[in-house]
Design a protein around this motif. Structure first.
Motif, PDB file in Angstrom:
ATOM      1  N   PHE A 142       0.714  -1.248   0.099  1.00 13.86           N
ATOM      2  CA  PHE A 142      -0.112  -0.136  -0.055  1.00 13.86           C
ATOM      3  C   PHE A 142       0.742   1.568   0.052  1.00 13.86           C
ATOM      4  O   PHE A 142       0.210   2.499   0.326  1.00 13.86           O
ATOM      5  CB  PHE A 142      -0.738   0.081   1.273  1.00 13.86           C
ATOM      6  CG  PHE A 142      -1.886  -1.331   1.278  1.00 13.86           C
ATOM      7  CD1 PHE A 142      -2.872  -1.216   0.451  1.00 13.86           C
ATOM      8  CD2 PHE A 142      -1.309  -2.300   2.356  1.00 13.86           C
ATOM      9  CE1 PHE A 142      -3.788  -2.408   0.496  1.00 13.86           C
ATOM     10  CE2 PHE A 142      -2.423  -3.321   2.239  1.00 13.86           C
ATOM     11  CZ  PHE A 142      -3.616  -3.380   1.515  1.00 13.86           C
ATOM     12  N   PHE A 145      -0.432   4.026  -2.447  1.00 19.36           N
ATOM     13  CA  PHE A 145      -1.462   4.793  -2.141  1.00 19.36           C
ATOM     14  C   PHE A 145      -1.039   5.773  -0.935  1.00 19.36           C
ATOM     15  O   PHE A 145      -1.704   6.911  -0.908  1.00 19.36           O
ATOM     16  CB  PHE A 145      -2.700   3.751  -1.743  1.00 19.36           C
ATOM     17  CG  PHE A 145      -3.406   3.131  -2.624  1.00 19.36           C
ATOM     18  CD1 PHE A 145      -4.509   3.708  -3.197  1.00 19.36           C
ATOM     19  CD2 PHE A 145      -2.994   2.088  -3.287  1.00 19.36           C
ATOM     20  CE1 PHE A 145      -5.219   3.049  -4.273  1.00 19.36           C
ATOM     21  CE2 PHE A 145      -3.677   1.318  -4.091  1.00 19.36           C
ATOM     22  CZ  PHE A 145      -4.846   1.797  -4.447  1.00 19.36           C
ATOM     23  N   LYS A 146      -0.348   5.264  -0.244  1.00 18.16           N
ATOM     24  CA  LYS A 146       0.179   6.324   0.837  1.00 18.16           C
ATOM     25  C   LYS A 146       1.100   7.534   0.141  1.00 18.16           C
ATOM     26  O   LYS A 146       0.583   8.665   0.503  1.00 18.16           O
ATOM     27  CB  LYS A 146       1.181   5.509   1.617  1.00 18.16           C
ATOM     28  CG  LYS A 146       2.098   6.451   2.664  1.00 18.16           C
ATOM     29  CD  LYS A 146       3.285   5.389   3.560  1.00 18.16           C
ATOM     30  CE  LYS A 146       4.263   5.350   2.408  1.00 18.16           C
ATOM     31  NZ  LYS A 146       5.484   4.498   3.015  1.00 18.16           N
ATOM     32  N   THR A 293      -8.707  -1.713   0.828  1.00 17.52           N
ATOM     33  CA  THR A 293      -7.329  -0.985   0.475  1.00 17.52           C
ATOM     34  C   THR A 293      -7.346   0.451   1.288  1.00 17.52           C
ATOM     35  O   THR A 293      -6.388   0.838   1.658  1.00 17.52           O
ATOM     36  CB  THR A 293      -7.433  -0.781  -1.363  1.00 17.52           C
ATOM     37  OG1 THR A 293      -7.307  -1.873  -1.649  1.00 17.52           O
ATOM     38  CG2 THR A 293      -6.228   0.195  -1.574  1.00 17.52           C
ATOM     39  N   SER A 297      -4.186   1.181   3.454  1.00 19.85           N
ATOM     40  CA  SER A 297      -3.577   2.432   3.105  1.00 19.85           C
ATOM     41  C   SER A 297      -3.798   3.601   4.104  1.00 19.85           C
ATOM     42  O   SER A 297      -2.420   4.489   4.192  1.00 19.85           O
ATOM     43  CB  SER A 297      -3.845   2.823   1.760  1.00 19.85           C
ATOM     44  OG  SER A 297      -3.969   1.700   0.787  1.00 19.85           O
ATOM     45  N   THR A 373      -8.917   6.489  -3.823  1.00 20.40           N
ATOM     46  CA  THR A 373      -8.837   5.079  -3.382  1.00 20.40           C
ATOM     47  C   THR A 373      -9.986   4.374  -4.362  1.00 20.40           C
ATOM     48  O   THR A 373      -9.766   3.414  -4.778  1.00 20.40           O
ATOM     49  CB  THR A 373      -9.142   4.862  -1.982  1.00 20.40           C
ATOM     50  OG1 THR A 373      -8.079   5.366  -1.370  1.00 20.40           O
ATOM     51  CG2 THR A 373      -8.903   3.155  -1.871  1.00 20.40           C
TER      52      THR A 373
END
Length: 539
Positions: A142, A145-146, A293, A297, A373
């Motif tokens: 993840f 996404f971070k 997710t 994330s 997301t």
């Protein structure tokens, strides 16, 4: 009284003929510089592109730390004033009431501040971030996404909130002109009414015009790509000219009708249409995968918040990556603060500093990270299920990535077309709401800080944005547009320094304002106890 007299003299210097009410210096210098810059990019596209590319490289190598410092300082300052006793201070004074409902306020705030970013980058960015520098990579699936959350979340919105609070306070509470010059009153005092104030407002006008005109031109190409993907409409300059004319026309009608009518209505419509589209993707796509997710994330984002936020590239590879992504984003957000920060201040009279701090940092972060997301996780899912289809779309034309995602996640042909049409409408509305609110801000700055200027003047600036985009698109093409976009980033460097100065000046002023707030609270309490007359007031 002295401040009012100086403000009156400032407005008396305006050009007041043929339906205009403009500050001569700000308007003429801004127009001249814009035309000269556009002439350079059109007549010498390759040379101008090289010049600004070199400047950008130099800024990334020597001042990446400054952008990181400014963004983090803005966030920390906003967090402190929002959660501390200073958060009670109300823009417009102790008795001021909010002019717009919470839904209208948030709708206008999001529409002005986000633009088409969530649709343009939401699907593609998590895939771009599969390879990030070692200092940001924890080995988690993840991490991508971070990094996207960092670029679009609390760090980014903090600069908008800082300018909104500062301008709203100095204008509504101190009676100074509603323009960027007022932010520097603690530093240069009454000189904000002189040529120094004109220069500050001119820089703001240039930043807004370049930013909006560039986005309008690039946006026309993106919408054209979407129409081509869905309906087979040819990708050419004629279609893009028509799109720019339509968007400019709608934005002009909106800005003429004012905030309470056109801008508010379009912002609300934009919010609803975008919300319907995103909800459809969430329900039709891999719902459980998207939600899982997001939570995983977001937890990683909070855990590594300061680590990724304070990351500064040192070696050539990390400097290059950060320059292409994080510094690019920070410079872009900072260069747009004269536009978005001013507009948020314009619609925030009657709200407390705490409301603005939460409304521009905490709530946007939660909403935007979840929204992106939905698109990003759906894109990653489709990319894995269908042999890298989204990666191929990004490499070919990033503007089509959202339509590719719809193509592979929705089985019904009719539903595919419907969702694609809704996405195109949402993208158009994002451009319109950015254009109309931007025109209103330019109108404020070029009139010396007047909040209500002639309608003819609003039309002039709205049309000017469209003409700039048209001329660059037709004569300079994609190269000139990218050069303009690069130039906008360069304006972020001086504004980064100015934002640091604003933090110090605003800190000093808020201490004084809080004493007034507390005194008025005591007066109000005593009035309720019938110990003072209704006319008692802090002096």
């Amino acid at each position: 009284m002295e401040t009012e007299q100086l403000k009156k003299k400032l407005h008396e210097r305006n050009f007041k003929h043929y339906g205009f009410d403009m500050n001569v210096f700000v308007s003429l210098v801004s127009a001249t510089l814009v035309l000269a810059f556009i002439g350079f990019t059109i007549l010498m596209p390759e040379q101008s592109a090289e010049v600004f590319r070199s400047i950008n490289t130099w800024i990334n190598a020597n001042f990446n730390w400054l952008f990181v410092l400014t963004i983090n300082a803005s966030f920390i300052f906003l967090l402190i004033v929002g959660l501390s006793k200073f958060g009670k201070i109300r823009l417009g004074g102790f008795k001021a009431k909010a002019e717009y409902s919470n839904f209208s306020w948030y709708a206008m705030l999001f529409s002005a501040g986000i633009g088409i970013g969530i649709f343009f980058y939401g699907v593609a960015e998590p895939i771009y971030h599969l390879n990030i520098p070692e200092g940001l990579n924890t080995g988690s699936s993840f991490d991508n996404f971070k990094i996207m959350y960092m670029h679009w979340g609390a760090h980014a919105w903090a600069v908008y909130g800082l300018v909104a609070i500062g301008l709203g306070y100095f204008s509504y509470n101190k009676g100074l002109p509603f323009s960027l010059r007022s932010l520097f009153y603690p530093l240069i005092k009454d000189k904000i009414f002189t040529i120094w104030g004109d220069i500050i407002d001119t820089v703001g006008v240039l930043s807004v015009l370049f930013g909006l005109a560039t986005s309008l031109g690039l946006g026309a190409q993106q919408i054209n790509s979407g129409l081509n993907y869905v309906f087979g409409v040819s990708v050419n300059s004629t279609v893009q000219v028509i799109l720019i004319c339509i968007i400019t026309f709608i934005a002009t009608l909106s800005v003429v009708s004012g905030i309470s009518r056109g801008i508010k209505f379009l912002s609300q419509a934009n919010t609803i249409i975008s919300g319907v589209f995103l909800l459809a993707v969430l329900l039709l796509g891999p719902t459980v995968y998207i939600i899982s997710t997001f939570f995983s994330s977001f937890g990683l984002y909070l855990k590594d918040f300061f680590n990724i936020g304070l990351f500064v590239g040192i070696d050539a590879e990390t400097i290059s990556w950060q320059g292409s992504w994080t510094v690019f984003y920070w410079a872009w957000w900072i260069s747009w603060t004269p536009f978005v920060g001013t507009f948020i201040a314009r619609i925030s009279k009657g709200r407390t500093i705490r409301e603005i701090a939460i409304g521009t940092v905490i709530i946007p972060t939660i909403i935007i990270t979840f929204v992106m997301t939905i698109l990003g996780a759906a894109g990653v899912y489709a990319n894995g299920m269908y042999d890298g289809v989204i990666t191929k779309a990004i490499d070919t034309n990033i503007a089509t990535s959202i339509f590719e995602m719809i193509q592979y996640l929705v089985s019904s042909p009719a539903l595919k077309t419907l969702l694609s049409c809704v996405a195109i409408v949402a993208i158009v509305l994002f451009f319109v709401t950015s254009s109309d609110s931007g025109s209103l801000v330019v109108d404020n700055l070029t009139s010396g800080g007047k909040k209500d200027s002639p309608k003819v003047q609003r039309v002039f600036w709205a049309v000017m944005e469209g003409l700039i985009a048209l001329s660059v698109l037709l004569l300079g093409g994609a190269t000139a547009l990218k050069t303009l976009q690069t130039a906008v980033l360069i304006t972020g460097l001086p504004f980064a320094v100015l934002l640091i100065i604003i933090i110090f000046s605003l800190s000093k002023e808020l201490k004084i304002s809080y004493k007034k707030h507390e005194y008025n609270s005591m007066i109000r309490l005593r009035k309720r106890m019938n110990r003072l007359d209704d006319d008692a007031e802090y002096k």
